[in-house]
Scaffold this motif. Structure first.
Motif, PDB file in Angstrom:
ATOM      1  N   GLY A  96       0.803  -1.226   0.000  1.00  0.00           N
ATOM      2  CA  GLY A  96       0.000   0.000   0.000  1.00  0.00           C
ATOM      3  C   GLY A  96       0.823   1.258   0.000  1.00  0.00           C
ATOM      4  N   TRP A  97       1.986   1.226   0.664  1.00  0.00           N
ATOM      5  CA  TRP A  97       2.801   2.426   0.818  1.00  0.00           C
ATOM      6  C   TRP A  97       3.682   2.731  -0.392  1.00  0.00           C
ATOM      7  N   ASN A  98       3.729   1.812  -1.349  1.00  0.00           N
ATOM      8  CA  ASN A  98       4.502   2.103  -2.561  1.00  0.00           C
ATOM      9  C   ASN A  98       3.718   1.813  -3.835  1.00  0.00           C
ATOM     10  N   SER A  99       2.383   1.871  -3.725  1.00  0.00           N
ATOM     11  CA  SER A  99       1.507   1.703  -4.891  1.00  0.00           C
ATOM     12  C   SER A  99       0.783   3.004  -5.192  1.00  0.00           C
ATOM     13  N   GLU A 100       0.346   3.140  -6.413  1.00  0.00           N
ATOM     14  CA  GLU A 100      -0.387   4.342  -6.819  1.00  0.00           C
ATOM     15  C   GLU A 100      -1.869   4.157  -6.512  1.00  0.00           C
ATOM     16  N   TRP A 101      -2.387   4.966  -5.597  1.00  0.00           N
ATOM     17  CA  TRP A 101      -3.800   4.935  -5.238  1.00  0.00           C
ATOM     18  C   TRP A 101      -4.583   5.864  -6.166  1.00  0.00           C
ATOM     19  N   LEU A 102      -5.848   5.555  -6.346  1.00  0.00           N
ATOM     20  CA  LEU A 102      -6.709   6.318  -7.246  1.00  0.00           C
ATOM     21  C   LEU A 102      -7.730   7.116  -6.450  1.00  0.00           C
ATOM     22  N   PHE A 103      -8.019   8.308  -6.922  1.00  0.00           N
ATOM     23  CA  PHE A 103      -9.059   9.121  -6.295  1.00  0.00           C
ATOM     24  C   PHE A 103     -10.407   8.420  -6.448  1.00  0.00           C
ATOM     25  N   ASP A 104     -11.171   8.368  -5.358  1.00  0.00           N
ATOM     26  CA  ASP A 104     -12.447   7.658  -5.372  1.00  0.00           C
ATOM     27  C   ASP A 104     -13.634   8.570  -5.141  1.00  0.00           C
ATOM     28  N   ASP A 105     -13.543   9.462  -4.122  1.00  0.00           N
ATOM     29  CA  ASP A 105     -14.717  10.279  -3.799  1.00  0.00           C
ATOM     30  C   ASP A 105     -14.309  11.457  -2.921  1.00  0.00           C
ATOM     31  N   LEU A 106     -15.089  12.533  -3.005  1.00  0.00           N
ATOM     32  CA  LEU A 106     -14.923  13.706  -2.157  1.00  0.00           C
ATOM     33  C   LEU A 106     -16.302  14.194  -1.740  1.00  0.00           C
ATOM     34  N   SER A 107     -16.475  14.449  -0.452  1.00  0.00           N
ATOM     35  CA  SER A 107     -17.762  14.940   0.031  1.00  0.00           C
ATOM     36  C   SER A 107     -17.531  16.040   1.059  1.00  0.00           C
ATOM     37  N   VAL A 108     -18.451  16.991   1.098  1.00  0.00           N
ATOM     38  CA  VAL A 108     -18.323  18.163   1.965  1.00  0.00           C
ATOM     39  C   VAL A 108     -19.633  18.382   2.710  1.00  0.00           C
ATOM     40  N   TYR A 109     -19.513  18.615   4.031  1.00  0.00           N
ATOM     41  CA  TYR A 109     -20.682  18.899   4.867  1.00  0.00           C
ATOM     42  C   TYR A 109     -20.398  20.179   5.653  1.00  0.00           C
ATOM     43  N   PRO A 110     -20.714  21.344   5.073  1.00  0.00           N
ATOM     44  CA  PRO A 110     -20.337  22.621   5.687  1.00  0.00           C
ATOM     45  C   PRO A 110     -20.883  22.819   7.102  1.00  0.00           C
ATOM     46  N   LYS A 111     -22.107  22.412   7.359  1.00  0.00           N
ATOM     47  CA  LYS A 111     -22.705  22.643   8.674  1.00  0.00           C
ATOM     48  C   LYS A 111     -21.958  21.891   9.777  1.00  0.00           C
ATOM     49  N   GLU A 112     -21.413  20.725   9.446  1.00  0.00           N
ATOM     50  CA  GLU A 112     -20.667  19.940  10.435  1.00  0.00           C
ATOM     51  C   GLU A 112     -19.170  20.229  10.382  1.00  0.00           C
ATOM     52  N   ASP A 113     -18.759  21.174   9.510  1.00  0.00           N
ATOM     53  CA  ASP A 113     -17.344  21.463   9.306  1.00  0.00           C
ATOM     54  C   ASP A 113     -16.578  20.168   9.006  1.00  0.00           C
ATOM     55  N   MET A 114     -17.151  19.378   8.089  1.00  0.00           N
ATOM     56  CA  MET A 114     -16.587  18.061   7.764  1.00  0.00           C
ATOM     57  C   MET A 114     -16.291  17.959   6.267  1.00  0.00           C
ATOM     58  N   LYS A 115     -15.130  17.391   5.973  1.00  0.00           N
ATOM     59  CA  LYS A 115     -14.766  17.089   4.597  1.00  0.00           C
ATOM     60  C   LYS A 115     -14.176  15.685   4.539  1.00  0.00           C
ATOM     61  N   ASN A 116     -14.578  14.921   3.522  1.00  0.00           N
ATOM     62  CA  ASN A 116     -14.166  13.532   3.386  1.00  0.00           C
ATOM     63  C   ASN A 116     -13.507  13.298   2.029  1.00  0.00           C
ATOM     64  N   LEU A 117     -12.483  12.464   2.032  1.00  0.00           N
ATOM     65  CA  LEU A 117     -11.777  12.096   0.813  1.00  0.00           C
ATOM     66  C   LEU A 117     -11.518  10.602   0.837  1.00  0.00           C
ATOM     67  N   SER A 118     -11.790   9.929  -0.288  1.00  0.00           N
ATOM     68  CA  SER A 118     -11.577   8.485  -0.374  1.00  0.00           C
ATOM     69  C   SER A 118     -10.642   8.147  -1.528  1.00  0.00           C
ATOM     70  N   LEU A 119      -9.750   7.171  -1.275  1.00  0.00           N
ATOM     71  CA  LEU A 119      -8.864   6.626  -2.286  1.00  0.00           C
ATOM     72  C   LEU A 119      -9.114   5.134  -2.404  1.00  0.00           C
ATOM     73  N   LYS A 120      -8.736   4.566  -3.530  1.00  0.00           N
ATOM     74  CA  LYS A 120      -8.876   3.125  -3.701  1.00  0.00           C
ATOM     75  C   LYS A 120      -7.626   2.559  -4.356  1.00  0.00           C
ATOM     76  N   LEU A 121      -7.378   1.297  -4.076  1.00  0.00           N
ATOM     77  CA  LEU A 121      -6.224   0.605  -4.617  1.00  0.00           C
ATOM     78  C   LEU A 121      -6.679  -0.745  -5.160  1.00  0.00           C
ATOM     79  N   LEU A 122      -6.408  -0.982  -6.429  1.00  0.00           N
ATOM     80  CA  LEU A 122      -6.753  -2.248  -7.066  1.00  0.00           C
ATOM     81  C   LEU A 122      -5.479  -3.072  -7.199  1.00  0.00           C
ATOM     82  N   ASN A 123      -5.252  -3.943  -6.223  1.00  0.00           N
ATOM     83  CA  ASN A 123      -4.031  -4.736  -6.141  1.00  0.00           C
ATOM     84  C   ASN A 123      -4.358  -6.152  -6.626  1.00  0.00           C
TER      85      ASN A 123
END
Length: 302
Positions: free
Chosen positions: A96-123
Motif C-alpha cells: 500500500g505504501w509504494n503503490s499508486e492509489w486512485l481518487f475515489d470520492d470527495l464529500s463536503v458537509y459545511p454545517k458539520e465542518d466536515m470534509k471527506n476524501l476516499s482513495l482506492k487501490l486495485l491490487n
C-alpha cells in the motif's frame, strides 16, 4: 512526490496526501504548525520523511519473507512474499505504501465542518506475493479538530491469505520536552533482525502508562493492550498542546531513530512477524467465505 497532490481542509485542519503510496505529506492546523512531520517541500522524500502511510496487506517484517498456511484441502503450503522494502531486500509493510492509489470520492458537509476524501487501490497482480489479490479503500475525514482514517481491504483471490492492517504516522517530536502517555499493558522489545521478543509487563524505561519523557535513543518495539495515546507538546503553537490518537487496533509499534525529529506511533491489528506465530498474532485469514477486513485510526488536536 506525485504531481497530483490532494488537499483536504476545514476550519481547523489541513491535510495533504500524495496518491503515490497514499502518503500523508502534511497534516496540521490551518494556522500553522505540524502534527505529523511535513515533507511538503521535499522533492524527493524518503518514507521516513513523510507524515504517514497505510500498512497492508500486513505491516512489519515477516521472517524469511514467507509463512506456512493451511489450504482448503488441509495441506500446509508456503506463502512467499515479495520484497517491498525501499532497498528491495525484504518484505516490509506490504504494498500500500509504494503503490499508486486512485481518487475515489470527495464529500463536503459545511454545517458539520466536515470534509471527506476516499482513495482506492486495485491490487490484482499479487504485488505483495502470489495470491495476494485485493481491493482496498482508504477514507480520510476532517471533522472540526479531528482526523479519522478508515482502511478496508477485500480479498479477491481464489486461495486464502493472511491479512492485517496498520497505520504508520510520524509525529513531529522533541524528546527534550514532549511527553507520551498511552493505555498499554505490556511490551515486546526488539530482537535481532528488527523482530520482537516476548511480551512482558515490566516495561522499564519504556513504560508509557504515565506521562513520560522518552530516552533519546533508537527504539523499535511493540506494545499490547493499546487503547489510546496522548502526546503533550508544550512548544506547539496555539492553545492546543495535546494530540490524542485512538484506534480499533490493539497493538502499538513505537519507532524512532536516535536524534530524529519524529516519533512513529503505529497502531496495528497484529504483532511483528505474526504470520509465523502459531496463533497468527492478530492476523485474519481472508478467503472465499471471509473476504473483508477494516480498521480505523483517529487523531485529535486537543
Amino acid at each position: 512526490m506525485s504531481q497530483n497532490l490532494l488537499n483536504l481542509e476545514n476550519t481547523f485542519l489541513r491535510l495533504v496526501i500524495d496518491p503515490n503510496g497514499a502518503k500523508i505529506i502534511h497534516f496540521g492546523p490551518r494556522k500553522g504548525g505540524n502534527i505529523l512531520q511535513s515533507c511538503l517541500h521535499k522533492v524527493p522524500y524518503t518514507p521516513d520523511e513523510c507524515g504517514g502511510f497505510p500498512l497492508l496487506p500486513m505491516g512489519n517484517r515477516v521472517r524469511n519473507n514467507c509463512y506456512q498456511l493451511q489450504s482448503a484441502s488441509g495441506r500446509m503450503q508456503t506463502i512467499n512474499l515479495n520484497c517491498t522494502s525501499p532497498d528491495g531486500s525484504e518484505y516490509l509493510h506490504g504494498t500500500g505504501w509504494n503503490s499508486e492509489w486512485l481518487f475515489d470520492d470527495l464529500s463536503v458537509y459545511p454545517k458539520e465542518d466536515m470534509k471527506n476524501l476516499s482513495l482506492k487501490l486495485l491490487n490484482k497482480q499479487g504485488e505483495a506475493g502470489k495470491g495476494y489479490n485485493f481491493e482496498a479503500k482508504l477514507h480520510f475525514s476532517l471533522h472540526r479538530n479531528t482526523l479519522t482514517i478508515v482502511l478496508s481491504v477485500k480479498h479477491t483471490g481464489s486461495a486464502s491469505r493472511l491479512y492485517g492492517l496498520g497505520f504508520h504516522p510520524y509525529f513531529e517530536f522533541d524528546p527534550q520536552q514532549d511527553q507520551v502517555c498511552a493505555a498499554v499493558s505490556a511490551y515486546a522489545p526488539e530482537v535481532e533482525g528488527h523482530f520482537s521478543g516476548e511480551f512482558t509487563p515490566d516495561m522499564g524505561k519504556w513504560d508509557i502508562s504515565h506521562p513520560t519523557l522518552l530516552p533519546d535513543e533508537f527504539v523499535n518495539h511493540i506494545y499490547s493492550g493499546f487503547n489510546g495515546v496522548e502526546i503533550y507538546r508544550p512548544s506547539f503553537p496555539g492553545p492546543s498542546k495535546k494530540i490524542f490518537m485512538t484506534s480499533s487496533a490493539p497493538y502499538l509499534m513505537m519507532y524512532r531513530p536516535k536524534g530524529s525529529k519524529f516519533l512513529a506511533l503505529e497502531p496495528q491489528t497484529h504483532v511483528v512477524d505474526a504470520a509465523n506465530r502459531a496463533d497468527k498474532g492478530g492476523l485474519v485469514k481472508l478467503s472465499k467465505n471471509i473476504r473483508y477486513l477494516e480498521a480505523f485510526w483517529r487523531i485529535e488536536l486537543c
